[in-house]
Scaffold this motif. Sequence first.
Motif, PDB file in Angstrom:
ATOM      1  N   ALA A 152       0.837  -1.206   0.000  1.00 29.70           N
ATOM      2  CA  ALA A 152       0.000   0.000   0.000  1.00 29.70           C
ATOM      3  C   ALA A 152       0.872   1.258   0.000  1.00 29.70           C
ATOM      4  CB  ALA A 152      -0.940  -0.004   1.196  1.00 29.70           C
ATOM      5  N   PHE A 153       1.970   1.221   0.743  1.00 31.67           N
ATOM      6  CA  PHE A 153       2.914   2.340   0.738  1.00 31.67           C
ATOM      7  C   PHE A 153       3.478   2.553  -0.665  1.00 31.67           C
ATOM      8  CE2 PHE A 153       7.456   3.551   1.028  1.00 31.67           C
ATOM      9  CZ  PHE A 153       7.317   4.846   1.507  1.00 31.67           C
TER      10      PHE A 153
ATOM     11  N   LEU B 262       8.927  16.258  -1.365  1.00 35.84           N
ATOM     12  CA  LEU B 262       9.729  15.549  -0.367  1.00 35.84           C
ATOM     13  C   LEU B 262       8.989  15.462   0.967  1.00 35.84           C
ATOM     14  CD1 LEU B 262      13.271  16.985  -1.176  1.00 35.84           C
ATOM     15  CD2 LEU B 262      12.326  14.758  -1.817  1.00 35.84           C
ATOM     16  N   GLY B 263       8.271  16.515   1.318  1.00 37.63           N
ATOM     17  CA  GLY B 263       7.477  16.498   2.548  1.00 37.63           C
ATOM     18  C   GLY B 263       6.342  15.486   2.480  1.00 37.63           C
ATOM     19  N   ALA B 264       5.691  15.422   1.321  1.00 32.82           N
ATOM     20  CA  ALA B 264       4.603  14.447   1.140  1.00 32.82           C
ATOM     21  C   ALA B 264       5.140  13.022   1.219  1.00 32.82           C
ATOM     22  CB  ALA B 264       3.904  14.686  -0.197  1.00 32.82           C
ATOM     23  N   GLN B 265       6.284  12.788   0.603  1.00 36.75           N
ATOM     24  CA  GLN B 265       6.887  11.455   0.649  1.00 36.75           C
ATOM     25  C   GLN B 265       7.340  11.097   2.065  1.00 36.75           C
ATOM     26  OE1 GLN B 265       9.838  12.077  -2.394  1.00 36.75           O
ATOM     27  NE2 GLN B 265       8.524  11.248  -4.005  1.00 36.75           N
ATOM     28  N   ALA B 266       7.908  12.062   2.771  1.00 32.83           N
ATOM     29  CA  ALA B 266       8.322  11.822   4.157  1.00 32.83           C
ATOM     30  C   ALA B 266       7.103  11.542   5.036  1.00 32.83           C
ATOM     31  CB  ALA B 266       9.099  13.028   4.692  1.00 32.83           C
ATOM     32  N   SER B 267       6.000  12.227   4.780  1.00 32.48           N
ATOM     33  CA  SER B 267       4.766  11.990   5.544  1.00 32.48           C
ATOM     34  C   SER B 267       4.270  10.567   5.326  1.00 32.48           C
ATOM     35  CB  SER B 267       3.687  12.986   5.141  1.00 32.48           C
ATOM     36  OG  SER B 267       4.078  14.299   5.456  1.00 32.48           O
TER      37      SER B 267
ATOM     38  N   LEU C 160       6.111   8.020   4.614  1.00 30.46           N
ATOM     39  CA  LEU C 160       7.041   7.140   5.327  1.00 30.46           C
ATOM     40  C   LEU C 160       6.716   7.102   6.820  1.00 30.46           C
ATOM     41  CD1 LEU C 160       9.495   5.277   5.239  1.00 30.46           C
ATOM     42  CD2 LEU C 160      10.938   7.313   5.486  1.00 30.46           C
ATOM     43  N   VAL C 161       6.408   8.252   7.399  1.00 28.59           N
ATOM     44  CA  VAL C 161       6.046   8.307   8.819  1.00 28.59           C
ATOM     45  C   VAL C 161       4.760   7.513   9.055  1.00 28.59           C
ATOM     46  CG1 VAL C 161       5.243   9.849  10.663  1.00 28.59           C
ATOM     47  CG2 VAL C 161       7.254  10.466   9.307  1.00 28.59           C
ATOM     48  N   ILE C 162       3.780   7.681   8.174  1.00 33.32           N
ATOM     49  CA  ILE C 162       2.518   6.927   8.291  1.00 33.32           C
ATOM     50  C   ILE C 162       2.800   5.427   8.216  1.00 33.32           C
ATOM     51  CG2 ILE C 162       0.337   6.399   7.108  1.00 33.32           C
ATOM     52  CD1 ILE C 162       0.274   9.436   6.345  1.00 33.32           C
ATOM     53  N   LEU C 163       3.692   5.019   7.324  1.00 33.47           N
ATOM     54  CA  LEU C 163       4.052   3.606   7.203  1.00 33.47           C
ATOM     55  C   LEU C 163       4.675   3.088   8.496  1.00 33.47           C
ATOM     56  CD1 LEU C 163       4.519   0.982   5.512  1.00 33.47           C
ATOM     57  CD2 LEU C 163       6.759   1.958   4.939  1.00 33.47           C
ATOM     58  N   ILE C 164       5.638   3.814   9.031  1.00 34.50           N
ATOM     59  CA  ILE C 164       6.341   3.365  10.237  1.00 34.50           C
ATOM     60  C   ILE C 164       5.381   3.284  11.422  1.00 34.50           C
ATOM     61  CG2 ILE C 164       8.115   4.013  11.926  1.00 34.50           C
ATOM     62  CD1 ILE C 164       9.688   5.168   9.456  1.00 34.50           C
ATOM     63  N   VAL C 165       4.588   4.326  11.615  1.00 36.18           N
ATOM     64  CA  VAL C 165       3.628   4.317  12.725  1.00 36.18           C
ATOM     65  C   VAL C 165       2.584   3.220  12.499  1.00 36.18           C
ATOM     66  CG1 VAL C 165       1.786   5.652  13.845  1.00 36.18           C
ATOM     67  CG2 VAL C 165       3.982   6.742  13.323  1.00 36.18           C
ATOM     68  N   GLY C 166       2.083   3.120  11.278  1.00 33.87           N
ATOM     69  CA  GLY C 166       1.067   2.109  10.979  1.00 33.87           C
ATOM     70  C   GLY C 166       1.560   0.691  11.189  1.00 33.87           C
ATOM     71  N   LEU C 167       2.757   0.379  10.709  1.00 34.12           N
ATOM     72  CA  LEU C 167       3.313  -0.962  10.909  1.00 34.12           C
ATOM     73  C   LEU C 167       3.527  -1.256  12.386  1.00 34.12           C
ATOM     74  CD1 LEU C 167       5.903  -1.431   8.014  1.00 34.12           C
ATOM     75  CD2 LEU C 167       3.827  -2.751   8.414  1.00 34.12           C
ATOM     76  N   THR C 168       3.983  -0.253  13.130  1.00 32.54           N
ATOM     77  CA  THR C 168       4.192  -0.442  14.565  1.00 32.54           C
ATOM     78  C   THR C 168       2.869  -0.778  15.254  1.00 32.54           C
ATOM     79  OG1 THR C 168       6.050   1.100  14.523  1.00 32.54           O
ATOM     80  CG2 THR C 168       5.061   0.645  16.682  1.00 32.54           C
TER      81      THR C 168
END
Length: 162
Positions: free
Chosen positions: A101-102, A132-137, A139-147
């Motif tokens: 999904a990411f 770059l900000g949208a892509q970083a966002s 990535l943060v959603i992915l990390i938090v979501g997977l956690t």
Amino acid sequence: MFGISPLGWVHTLAALPAIPAAAYMFARHGRIVPRSTLGVVYFVSMLIGSATVFIVTHQPVGYVIGAITILLLLAGYGAGQVQALGRAGRYIETICLSLSAFLLMLPTVSEILRRVPDGRPFVTELNSPLLLGAQASLLVILIVGLTVQIVYLRRQNGAAAN
């Protein structure tokens, strides 16, 4: 319109149903549920979108994203079927499908920002702070979501063991 070729429209429209399907499953179940009607919609839509990227992309990174997405889909949908994996199968399934999904959203957001509005896109450079900000966002959603997903699965497994 938007500088998209006819094949590009086929690719876009084929992959498009995966976005609301994934969003609904994440909101309702906290993960992509492969053995559900929406899970099948997600799989077919993602598979077509990932396969057609090889026809429409003009950048090598597109080939890499397409190939990795196909591998993640196959691993994610297959892991839950392999009994030998036991509980690990559910983790593998969840992680692979969340990563897929990411990889769907990363080029989607990039393409939208680079093409909309038609003729005057929000982003014209790949190193734009907005992009770059949208892509970083994402990535943060992915990390938090997977956690959150892993913690939830661990708690489910712990409750099932008791």
